[in-house]
Design a protein around this motif. Structure first.
Motif, PDB file in Angstrom:
ATOM      1  N   LEU A 147      83.503  34.674  30.877  1.00  0.00           N
ATOM      2  CA  LEU A 147      82.434  35.698  30.957  1.00  0.00           C
ATOM      3  C   LEU A 147      82.087  36.552  29.951  1.00  0.00           C
ATOM      4  O   LEU A 147      80.814  37.085  29.549  1.00  0.00           O
ATOM      5  N   VAL A 148      82.960  36.691  29.093  1.00  0.00           N
ATOM      6  CA  VAL A 148      82.775  37.295  27.759  1.00  0.00           C
ATOM      7  C   VAL A 148      81.749  36.629  26.939  1.00  0.00           C
ATOM      8  O   VAL A 148      80.614  37.312  26.500  1.00  0.00           O
ATOM      9  N   ILE A 149      81.849  35.163  26.737  1.00  0.00           N
ATOM     10  CA  ILE A 149      80.991  34.583  25.862  1.00  0.00           C
ATOM     11  C   ILE A 149      79.479  34.576  26.625  1.00  0.00           C
ATOM     12  O   ILE A 149      78.461  34.992  25.860  1.00  0.00           O
ATOM     13  N   ALA A 150      79.517  34.381  27.930  1.00  0.00           N
ATOM     14  CA  ALA A 150      78.289  34.574  28.673  1.00  0.00           C
ATOM     15  C   ALA A 150      77.357  35.980  28.640  1.00  0.00           C
ATOM     16  O   ALA A 150      76.174  35.916  28.226  1.00  0.00           O
TER      17      ALA A 150
ATOM     18  N   ALA B 144      94.924  39.712  25.876  1.00  0.00           N
ATOM     19  CA  ALA B 144      94.068  40.089  24.748  1.00  0.00           C
ATOM     20  C   ALA B 144      93.457  38.865  23.833  1.00  0.00           C
ATOM     21  O   ALA B 144      92.399  38.930  23.185  1.00  0.00           O
ATOM     22  N   THR B 145      94.432  37.947  23.619  1.00  0.00           N
ATOM     23  CA  THR B 145      93.973  36.830  22.488  1.00  0.00           C
ATOM     24  C   THR B 145      92.851  36.049  23.319  1.00  0.00           C
ATOM     25  O   THR B 145      91.873  35.632  22.654  1.00  0.00           O
ATOM     26  N   ALA B 146      92.736  35.904  24.763  1.00  0.00           N
ATOM     27  CA  ALA B 146      91.580  35.183  25.435  1.00  0.00           C
ATOM     28  C   ALA B 146      90.380  36.041  25.357  1.00  0.00           C
ATOM     29  O   ALA B 146      89.422  35.409  25.182  1.00  0.00           O
ATOM     30  N   PHE B 147      90.441  37.395  25.176  1.00  0.00           N
ATOM     31  CA  PHE B 147      89.433  38.150  25.064  1.00  0.00           C
ATOM     32  C   PHE B 147      88.543  38.108  23.541  1.00  0.00           C
ATOM     33  O   PHE B 147      87.519  37.916  23.612  1.00  0.00           O
ATOM     34  N   GLY B 148      89.518  38.058  22.973  1.00  0.00           N
ATOM     35  CA  GLY B 148      89.284  37.637  21.378  1.00  0.00           C
ATOM     36  C   GLY B 148      88.431  36.299  21.033  1.00  0.00           C
ATOM     37  O   GLY B 148      87.681  36.351  20.262  1.00  0.00           O
ATOM     38  N   ILE B 149      89.138  35.287  21.846  1.00  0.00           N
ATOM     39  CA  ILE B 149      88.531  33.969  21.756  1.00  0.00           C
ATOM     40  C   ILE B 149      87.196  33.878  22.213  1.00  0.00           C
ATOM     41  O   ILE B 149      86.215  33.552  21.538  1.00  0.00           O
ATOM     42  N   GLY B 150      86.968  34.533  23.431  1.00  0.00           N
ATOM     43  CA  GLY B 150      85.626  34.874  23.927  1.00  0.00           C
ATOM     44  C   GLY B 150      84.417  35.374  23.067  1.00  0.00           C
ATOM     45  O   GLY B 150      83.461  34.974  22.705  1.00  0.00           O
ATOM     46  N   GLU B 151      85.122  36.526  22.438  1.00  0.00           N
ATOM     47  CA  GLU B 151      84.123  37.333  21.455  1.00  0.00           C
ATOM     48  C   GLU B 151      83.888  36.682  20.243  1.00  0.00           C
ATOM     49  O   GLU B 151      82.565  36.760  20.049  1.00  0.00           O
ATOM     50  N   LYS B 152      84.770  35.732  19.621  1.00  0.00           N
ATOM     51  CA  LYS B 152      84.549  34.982  18.664  1.00  0.00           C
ATOM     52  C   LYS B 152      83.459  33.843  18.547  1.00  0.00           C
ATOM     53  O   LYS B 152      82.664  33.532  18.038  1.00  0.00           O
ATOM     54  N   MET B 153      83.629  33.252  19.825  1.00  0.00           N
ATOM     55  CA  MET B 153      82.927  32.097  20.373  1.00  0.00           C
ATOM     56  C   MET B 153      81.395  32.577  20.538  1.00  0.00           C
ATOM     57  O   MET B 153      80.517  31.666  20.025  1.00  0.00           O
ATOM     58  N   ALA B 154      81.245  33.806  20.992  1.00  0.00           N
ATOM     59  CA  ALA B 154      79.988  34.381  21.287  1.00  0.00           C
ATOM     60  C   ALA B 154      79.170  34.344  19.889  1.00  0.00           C
ATOM     61  O   ALA B 154      78.023  33.986  19.625  1.00  0.00           O
ATOM     62  N   ASP B 155      79.904  34.953  18.880  1.00  0.00           N
ATOM     63  CA  ASP B 155      79.439  35.201  17.426  1.00  0.00           C
ATOM     64  C   ASP B 155      79.098  33.675  16.899  1.00  0.00           C
ATOM     65  O   ASP B 155      78.203  33.401  15.860  1.00  0.00           O
ATOM     66  N   ILE B 156      80.044  32.914  16.943  1.00  0.00           N
ATOM     67  CA  ILE B 156      79.872  31.446  16.365  1.00  0.00           C
ATOM     68  C   ILE B 156      78.530  31.045  16.995  1.00  0.00           C
ATOM     69  O   ILE B 156      77.800  30.537  16.286  1.00  0.00           O
ATOM     70  N   LEU B 157      78.354  30.961  18.283  1.00  0.00           N
ATOM     71  CA  LEU B 157      77.105  30.556  18.846  1.00  0.00           C
ATOM     72  C   LEU B 157      76.009  31.307  18.581  1.00  0.00           C
ATOM     73  O   LEU B 157      74.815  30.751  18.232  1.00  0.00           O
ATOM     74  N   LYS B 158      76.092  32.704  17.905  1.00  0.00           N
ATOM     75  CA  LYS B 158      74.839  33.379  17.536  1.00  0.00           C
ATOM     76  C   LYS B 158      74.692  33.190  16.139  1.00  0.00           C
ATOM     77  O   LYS B 158      73.751  33.485  15.565  1.00  0.00           O
ATOM     78  N   GLY B 159      75.581  32.178  15.384  1.00  0.00           N
ATOM     79  CA  GLY B 159      75.344  31.969  14.087  1.00  0.00           C
ATOM     80  C   GLY B 159      75.866  33.239  13.133  1.00  0.00           C
ATOM     81  O   GLY B 159      75.260  33.289  12.060  1.00  0.00           O
ATOM     82  N   VAL B 160      76.484  34.085  13.518  1.00  0.00           N
ATOM     83  CA  VAL B 160      77.215  35.137  12.881  1.00  0.00           C
ATOM     84  C   VAL B 160      78.517  35.166  12.231  1.00  0.00           C
ATOM     85  O   VAL B 160      78.779  36.365  11.560  1.00  0.00           O
ATOM     86  N   VAL B 161      79.150  34.072  12.294  1.00  0.00           N
ATOM     87  CA  VAL B 161      80.325  33.838  11.933  1.00  0.00           C
ATOM     88  C   VAL B 161      80.281  32.920  10.686  1.00  0.00           C
ATOM     89  O   VAL B 161      79.788  31.865  10.802  1.00  0.00           O
TER      90      VAL B 161
END
Length: 605
Positions: free
Chosen positions: A25-28, A588-605
């Motif tokens: 849900l974080v990613i979406a 907390a780690t699962a939330f962080g993975i979701g947040e980072k995945m979203a940035d990867i897909l956005k191309g900002v990592v």
């Protein structure tokens, strides 16, 4: 405001996310911040929103084994745990396991996180971890009332203040906190100023993902990331939709398979949702490897056995599974100890009254949480035992490496584990002061209050597996954590119990204890304690590693961008990608993975 079948089936979206759990849900939601991007999420469970069993605290385990909320997974018989089958409860529905966990918000030592990068994953280090886990947070500092009860200190720079997920110190049983933390102090465990800065070795009051502005109800991915986004036209979440295999183009692109969508099952019938850009699997440590295998990605021999055509030869899928193991010592408290514990919920009259108080917004036990934590090295628990233990583990690691029998990549993991074992700044033992009776063997006295010293193995040496048993997406995979297969895991758990007993013999805790319920005074020797643990231990619900982020030649499944090897556009983003376990509860780690995945897909990592 979940979506209808007609809004998802046979439709095409930029991104398809499998799993509306903690990371999914974080990613979406983050992707849907751009109105030009369309996202569809498939969730096998229901909504379960505003459900007291979820949002009211103090009912730990109330959703377990109920198929409305819980997948109800079971392991294969564990050969080193008296052939018992362990229950592996996991959240099913919006929020995933963040809807049914014990909502402890804990972050690991920096060294444990930096190990991810050391294993071949550039950018997966403590600074990145801190950035992405704090992005989700809206931290509420302790109140003056809480500060009176315990000298809690914190550093605002280590917390997030603008995220959608509420994080705070819950109401706590300060009488038991003081007994437990006082005993830890007397045994040399330092008070951590703020355990969210990469150092947790010591004693501290921890936070939970609860909302103090809403009567300390659970804050989780459904409230934080689904609720605020549910009316967006570019954000579609289909419930009761079980994902099956991914679909691929017939032709590969530069040797890599290209996903075009996902087959899913709704009310027993198959449907398809298509992906224009990427498919992200966020189905968790248990289901993510199964979905890959159903899609033809995994070990060829296993895929052929279940009748699945091999698309990508990827031997690491479903391997390298690591889990925190849970045991403990429940202590009956003296009647003179003025405590408020969860024991009262065993009384239906008391429980009904607490429900009423929660409805009208008055203070009650539903607003309490688990707040007392001790993370210590073995050298603090028993320096002499630690010397012998360290030598024997070091010798075993050296022999295992020389044998040539270790799977690819495990040698490097063991090197890091051994180095951390010898480092007193990294904890080997976690003891939680749980204010209530946590069932193991013997029943509690009906009217008594308890403090259970929960022991949680942090850095397991054993490695397990999770694999599909057939082509049927509805069939659970075979889960084999290989619990205690490496005997050092059980040995360390024995030292956990001995340390808990040492705490119980230490003031101020000693003065508050009436008796030890389990394992009881007749269990004295190390072997007797080990047998107790083989009988009672189970998962702490923190399994990782089944789709490890490692180099491909090291049995890795995804790269540092979380892209599945051999695919053009398939990612995995959940706890399954963590390559080596860490000392902390995992949400907390699962939330962080979701947040980072979203940035990867956005191309900002």
């Amino acid at each position: 405001m979940a979506s209808n079948l007609s809004e998802v089936a046979e439709k095409t979206f930029d991104y398809v996310v499998i799993g509306a759990g903690t990371a999914g849900l974080v990613i979406a939601a983050r992707l849907a911040e751009d109105p030009a991007v369309s996202v569809a999420v498939l969730e096998a469970g229901g909504a379960n929103l505003i459900d007291p069993k979820i949002i009211w605290g103090g009912q730990f385990g109330a959703t377990f084994q109920d198929p409305k909320y819980d997948w109800g997974f079971t392991t294969v018989p564990q050969a080193h745990s008296n052939n018992r089958q362990w229950m592996w409860n996991r959240g099913k529905g919006l929020g995933g396991s963040s809807a049914m966990n014990f909502y402890a918000w804990i972050k690991p030592p920096a060294a444990d996180v930096n190990a991810f990068e050391e294993l071949g994953n550039p950018g997966w280090n403590w600074e990145s971890y801190k950035k992405y886990t704090t992005r989700s947070e809206h931290f509420t500092p302790p109140t003056e009332e809480q500060l009176k009860d315990f000298p809690f200190t914190f550093d605002p720079a280590l917390h997030g203040h603008s995220g959608p997920l509420s994080v705070a110190i819950p109401r706590t049983s300060f009488a038991t906190d003081k007994l437990f933390l006082g005993a830890l102090e007397a045994n040399g465990a330092k008070l951590i100023r703020d355990p969210y800065g990469g150092d947790i070795t010591g004693r501290f009051i921890g936070s939970s993902h609860v909302d103090p502005a809403n009567a300390f109800t659970r804050s989780y991915t459904a409230t934080a990331f689904f609720g605020p986004n549910q009316i967006k036209p570019n954000f579609k979440v289909l419930l009761n939709a079980t994902a099956g295999p991914l679909m691929f183009k017939e032709e590969k692109d530069q040797g890599e398979v290209v996903a075009t969508g996902v087959q899913f099952f709704y009310q027993g019938r198959p449907y398809v949702v298509r992906a224009r850009k990427e498919v992200v699997i966020s189905a968790g440590t248990i289901n993510s490897p199964k979905i890959l295998e159903l899609s033809g990605i995994g070990q060829p021999a296993l895929l052929q056995k279940i009748g699945v055509t091999v698309k990508v030869d990827l031997p690491g899928v479903g391997e390298n599974v690591q889990d925190h193991v849970l045991g403990g010592v429940p202590m009956e408290l003296k009647p003179s100890v003025p405590v408020q514990t969860f024991d009262g919920f065993r009384n239906p009259v008391f429980a009904k009254h607490q429900d009423h108080l929660q409805v009208i917004g008055r203070e009650n036990r539903h607003q309490f949480g688990i707040s007392s934590f001790g993370y210590v090295p073995l050298t603090l628990a028993d320096p002499e035992v630690a010397k012998s233990f360290h030598k024997r583990v070091a010798k075993w690691v050296e022999e295992a490496k020389k044998s040539g029998k270790l799977p690819p990549g495990l040698s490097e993991q063991y090197d890091i584990q051994l180095r951390h074992l010898l480092d007193d700044s990294i904890p080997d033992i976690e003891i939680v002061g749980f204010p209530g009776f946590f069932q193991f063997l013997n029943p509690p006295e009906p009217k008594a209050n308890h403090l259970t010293l929960l022991s949680i193995l942090q850095h397991p040496w054993s490695r397990g597996s999770i694999h599909a048993k057939s082509q049927d997406p509805m069939e659970d995979p075979a889960i084999d954590p290989h619990a205690f297969e490496v005997p050092f895991d059980l040995e360390l758990m024995v030292e956990h119990i001995k340390f808990s007993r040492k705490l119980a013999r230490t003031e101020p805790l000693k003065a508050g204890i009436e008796r030890e319920v389990d394992p009881g005074p007749n269990v004295k020797t190390d072997e007797q304690i080990a047998e107790y643990l083989r009988t009672v231990c189970g998962t702490c619900f923190h399994a990782i590693g089944s789709v490890s982020m490692l180099p491909r030649e090291k049995n890795g499944c995804v790269d540092s961008q979380l892209k599945v090897y051999g695919t053009k556009n398939v990612r995995v983003a959940d706890l399954s990608i963590v390559p080596l376990h860490f000392a902390a509860h995992s949400v907390a780690t699962a939330f962080g993975i979701g947040e980072k995945m979203a940035d990867i897909l956005k191309g900002v990592v």
